[in-house]
Design a protein around this motif. Structure first.
Motif, PDB file in Angstrom:
ATOM      1  N   THR A 127     -24.909  14.982   0.551  1.00  0.00           N
ATOM      2  CA  THR A 127     -24.351  15.702   1.692  1.00  0.00           C
ATOM      3  C   THR A 127     -24.420  14.900   2.992  1.00  0.00           C
ATOM      4  OG1 THR A 127     -26.454  16.739   2.332  1.00  0.00           O
ATOM      5  CG2 THR A 127     -25.140  17.865   0.654  1.00  0.00           C
ATOM      6  N   ASP A 128     -24.917  13.675   2.905  1.00  0.00           N
ATOM      7  CA  ASP A 128     -25.114  12.839   4.092  1.00  0.00           C
ATOM      8  C   ASP A 128     -23.964  11.843   4.201  1.00  0.00           C
ATOM      9  OD1 ASP A 128     -26.019  10.695   5.838  1.00  0.00           O
ATOM     10  OD2 ASP A 128     -28.008  11.598   5.709  1.00  0.00           O
ATOM     11  N   LYS A 129     -23.132  12.002   5.196  1.00  0.00           N
ATOM     12  CA  LYS A 129     -21.959  11.138   5.358  1.00  0.00           C
ATOM     13  C   LYS A 129     -22.346   9.669   5.412  1.00  0.00           C
ATOM     14  CE  LYS A 129     -18.253  10.187   8.725  1.00  0.00           C
ATOM     15  NZ  LYS A 129     -18.842   9.033   9.424  1.00  0.00           N
ATOM     16  N   ALA A 130     -23.325   9.326   6.223  1.00  0.00           N
ATOM     17  CA  ALA A 130     -23.703   7.927   6.378  1.00  0.00           C
ATOM     18  C   ALA A 130     -24.238   7.346   5.071  1.00  0.00           C
ATOM     19  CB  ALA A 130     -24.742   7.784   7.490  1.00  0.00           C
ATOM     20  N   VAL A 131     -25.114   8.090   4.398  1.00  0.00           N
ATOM     21  CA  VAL A 131     -25.723   7.604   3.155  1.00  0.00           C
ATOM     22  C   VAL A 131     -24.684   7.456   2.056  1.00  0.00           C
ATOM     23  CG1 VAL A 131     -27.325   8.210   1.296  1.00  0.00           C
ATOM     24  CG2 VAL A 131     -28.018   8.498   3.682  1.00  0.00           C
ATOM     25  N   LEU A 132     -23.857   8.484   1.884  1.00  0.00           N
ATOM     26  CA  LEU A 132     -22.898   8.462   0.789  1.00  0.00           C
ATOM     27  C   LEU A 132     -21.829   7.391   1.005  1.00  0.00           C
ATOM     28  CD1 LEU A 132     -22.464   9.855  -1.874  1.00  0.00           C
ATOM     29  CD2 LEU A 132     -21.035  11.544  -0.743  1.00  0.00           C
ATOM     30  N   LEU A 133     -21.319   7.274   2.217  1.00  0.00           N
ATOM     31  CA  LEU A 133     -20.304   6.258   2.470  1.00  0.00           C
ATOM     32  C   LEU A 133     -20.880   4.848   2.355  1.00  0.00           C
ATOM     33  CD1 LEU A 133     -18.164   7.702   5.395  1.00  0.00           C
ATOM     34  CD2 LEU A 133     -17.668   7.685   2.950  1.00  0.00           C
ATOM     35  N   ASP A 134     -22.117   4.662   2.797  1.00  0.00           N
ATOM     36  CA  ASP A 134     -22.737   3.353   2.667  1.00  0.00           C
ATOM     37  C   ASP A 134     -22.848   2.958   1.193  1.00  0.00           C
ATOM     38  OD1 ASP A 134     -24.120   1.056   3.966  1.00  0.00           O
ATOM     39  OD2 ASP A 134     -25.809   1.763   2.771  1.00  0.00           O
ATOM     40  N   GLY A 135     -23.088   3.960   0.350  1.00  0.00           N
ATOM     41  CA  GLY A 135     -23.221   3.689  -1.071  1.00  0.00           C
ATOM     42  C   GLY A 135     -21.909   3.394  -1.769  1.00  0.00           C
ATOM     43  N   VAL A 136     -20.809   3.944  -1.261  1.00  0.00           N
ATOM     44  CA  VAL A 136     -19.540   3.766  -1.968  1.00  0.00           C
ATOM     45  C   VAL A 136     -18.637   2.698  -1.371  1.00  0.00           C
ATOM     46  CG1 VAL A 136     -19.579   6.164  -2.733  1.00  0.00           C
ATOM     47  CG2 VAL A 136     -18.260   5.567  -0.698  1.00  0.00           C
ATOM     48  N   LEU A 137     -18.872   2.301  -0.127  1.00  0.00           N
ATOM     49  CA  LEU A 137     -17.947   1.373   0.523  1.00  0.00           C
ATOM     50  C   LEU A 137     -18.272  -0.096   0.299  1.00  0.00           C
ATOM     51  CD1 LEU A 137     -17.208   3.091   3.963  1.00  0.00           C
ATOM     52  CD2 LEU A 137     -15.794   3.030   1.905  1.00  0.00           C
ATOM     53  N   GLY A 138     -19.378  -0.368  -0.348  1.00  0.00           N
ATOM     54  CA  GLY A 138     -19.773  -1.760  -0.525  1.00  0.00           C
ATOM     55  C   GLY A 138     -18.931  -2.497  -1.556  1.00  0.00           C
ATOM     56  N   LEU A 139     -18.428  -3.677  -1.188  1.00  0.00           N
ATOM     57  CA  LEU A 139     -17.751  -4.577  -2.110  1.00  0.00           C
ATOM     58  C   LEU A 139     -18.652  -5.786  -2.327  1.00  0.00           C
ATOM     59  CD1 LEU A 139     -14.135  -4.528  -0.586  1.00  0.00           C
ATOM     60  CD2 LEU A 139     -14.973  -3.229  -2.558  1.00  0.00           C
ATOM     61  N   HIS A 140     -18.623  -6.334  -3.532  1.00  0.00           N
ATOM     62  CA  HIS A 140     -19.547  -7.416  -3.873  1.00  0.00           C
ATOM     63  C   HIS A 140     -18.815  -8.743  -4.033  1.00  0.00           C
ATOM     64  CE1 HIS A 140     -22.541  -4.300  -4.465  1.00  0.00           C
ATOM     65  NE2 HIS A 140     -21.721  -3.684  -5.297  1.00  0.00           N
ATOM     66  N   GLY A 141     -19.481  -9.811  -3.609  1.00  0.00           N
ATOM     67  CA  GLY A 141     -18.913 -11.138  -3.754  1.00  0.00           C
ATOM     68  C   GLY A 141     -17.962 -11.482  -2.628  1.00  0.00           C
ATOM     69  N   LYS A 142     -17.286 -12.612  -2.777  1.00  0.00           N
ATOM     70  CA  LYS A 142     -16.351 -13.083  -1.758  1.00  0.00           C
ATOM     71  C   LYS A 142     -15.128 -12.177  -1.714  1.00  0.00           C
ATOM     72  CE  LYS A 142     -13.787 -17.168  -0.240  1.00  0.00           C
ATOM     73  NZ  LYS A 142     -13.446 -18.589  -0.533  1.00  0.00           N
ATOM     74  N   LEU A 143     -14.772 -11.733  -0.511  1.00  0.00           N
ATOM     75  CA  LEU A 143     -13.663 -10.801  -0.347  1.00  0.00           C
ATOM     76  C   LEU A 143     -12.326 -11.538  -0.307  1.00  0.00           C
ATOM     77  CD1 LEU A 143     -15.066  -8.347   2.353  1.00  0.00           C
ATOM     78  CD2 LEU A 143     -15.270  -8.235  -0.138  1.00  0.00           C
ATOM     79  N   SER A 144     -11.318 -10.883  -0.887  1.00  0.00           N
ATOM     80  CA  SER A 144      -9.965 -11.444  -0.854  1.00  0.00           C
ATOM     81  C   SER A 144      -8.958 -10.339  -0.591  1.00  0.00           C
ATOM     82  CB  SER A 144      -9.642 -12.140  -2.179  1.00  0.00           C
ATOM     83  OG  SER A 144      -9.714 -11.211  -3.260  1.00  0.00           O
ATOM     84  N   ARG A 145      -7.831 -10.708   0.004  1.00  0.00           N
ATOM     85  CA  ARG A 145      -6.751  -9.763   0.271  1.00  0.00           C
ATOM     86  C   ARG A 145      -5.996  -9.482  -1.016  1.00  0.00           C
ATOM     87  NH1 ARG A 145      -3.832  -9.597   5.090  1.00  0.00           N
ATOM     88  NH2 ARG A 145      -2.005 -10.159   3.863  1.00  0.00           N
ATOM     89  N   GLY A 146      -5.654  -8.202  -1.195  1.00  0.00           N
ATOM     90  CA  GLY A 146      -4.865  -7.822  -2.352  1.00  0.00           C
ATOM     91  C   GLY A 146      -3.468  -7.400  -1.950  1.00  0.00           C
ATOM     92  N   ASP A 147      -2.885  -6.552  -2.767  1.00  0.00           N
ATOM     93  CA  ASP A 147      -1.504  -6.142  -2.562  1.00  0.00           C
ATOM     94  C   ASP A 147      -1.378  -5.017  -1.542  1.00  0.00           C
ATOM     95  OD1 ASP A 147      -0.670  -7.949  -4.500  1.00  0.00           O
ATOM     96  OD2 ASP A 147      -0.863  -6.469  -6.123  1.00  0.00           O
ATOM     97  N   HIS A 148      -0.190  -4.933  -0.954  1.00  0.00           N
ATOM     98  CA  HIS A 148       0.177  -3.755  -0.195  1.00  0.00           C
ATOM     99  C   HIS A 148       0.524  -2.645  -1.188  1.00  0.00           C
ATOM    100  CE1 HIS A 148       0.586  -6.801   2.914  1.00  0.00           C
ATOM    101  NE2 HIS A 148       0.700  -5.851   3.825  1.00  0.00           N
ATOM    102  N   GLY A 149       0.263  -1.412  -0.810  1.00  0.00           N
ATOM    103  CA  GLY A 149       0.570  -0.297  -1.696  1.00  0.00           C
ATOM    104  C   GLY A 149       0.568   1.002  -0.933  1.00  0.00           C
ATOM    105  N   THR A 150       0.364   2.097  -1.645  1.00  0.00           N
ATOM    106  CA  THR A 150       0.263   3.414  -1.018  1.00  0.00           C
ATOM    107  C   THR A 150      -0.826   4.217  -1.708  1.00  0.00           C
ATOM    108  OG1 THR A 150       1.931   4.420  -2.473  1.00  0.00           O
ATOM    109  CG2 THR A 150       2.710   3.489  -0.381  1.00  0.00           C
TER     110      THR A 150
END
Length: 237
Positions: free
Chosen positions: A143-166
């Motif tokens: 129920t904690d916005k900060a905790v839950l979003l911190d847990g789900v928004l993490g990406l691992h490794g070197k970041l790269s741009r992907g495709d445009h979409g919807t």
């Protein structure tokens, strides 16, 4: 060739159309900057509606949670049970059916002569979870916005741009981690660059993030809909 490009301009980008035309411009940024803007937008938002599935420690959870800075409400389902959560400030309430409570309810606990009658008393009632109860931290995290979003928004490794979409009709740009193996995040190209969909690495779930900044009411349960067990609650499945 010129006529073909003109006729298909709405569908093809290879003929010179800018896929970021008319957007918030985030799609032109490098992947780390896109991810940073999405996280900042999420942290700054007053509310969000999160739905989807997450896999944690071998367990799959289906979530349907509305979250804001001072609390949240919604439903969590696991492989064995479904329950509702409501948090207002530090006050956390849990509601489930009798089957949820019947597994581990100690005999003789406040509900009657045995665990079954206690579970019946708790059926479809909100139970206030004391801050000192072992389950409080885990349950409140849903129920904690900060905790839950911190847990789900993490990406691992070197970041790269992907495709445009919807996503849900909104134009997006995708950011991926670890060469596509570190999860992916679809970020809005319209208005504020909110994260709209996260696919976690290794098949660990997918969540949709919508209704950013859309407020919702939080109200404590009525007294006749609540049971207060004091310092410790019975533990269900």
């Amino acid at each position: 060739m010129g006529a073909m490009c003109a006729g298909l301009a709405a569908a093809l980008t290879g003929c010179g159309e800018d896929p970021d035309a008319g957007t918030n411009g985030v799609g032109k940024l490098a992947a780390p900057a896109i991810a940073a803007k999405a996280r900042a937008a999420a942290e700054g938002a007053s509310a969000v509606h999160l739905t989807g599935k997450l896999v944690s420690r071998g367990h799959t959870y289906k979530l349907d949670m509305r979250l804001k800075k001072n609390g949240g409400t919604g439903e969590v389902a696991s492989e064995t049970s479904t329950f509702q959560l409501l948090r207002i400030g530090a006050d956390l309430y849990l509601k489930a059916d009798a089957a949820f409570w019947s597994h581990d309810t100690p005999k003789g606990q406040k509900g009657g002569k045995d665990g079954g009658s206690a579970a019946d008393k708790l059926d479809a009632k909100y139970v206030k979870v004391p801050a000192g109860d072992p389950s409080y931290k885990e349950l409140s995290g849903f129920t904690d916005k900060a905790v839950l979003l911190d847990g789900v928004l993490g990406l691992h490794g070197k970041l790269s741009r992907g495709d445009h979409g919807t996503v849900g009709g909104t134009r997006t740009i995708r950011v991926s981690g670890g060469g596509g193996n570190g999860g992916s995040l679809d970020v809005s190209l319209q208005g504020t660059p909110y994260p709209l969909r996260l696919q976690r690495a290794g098949g660990a779930g997918e969540v949709q993030l919508a209704e950013w900044d859309k407020d919702f009411a939080l109200a404590a349960p009525a007294k006749d809909q609540m049971v207060d067990y004091g310092q410790k609650i019975p533990h269900g499945s």
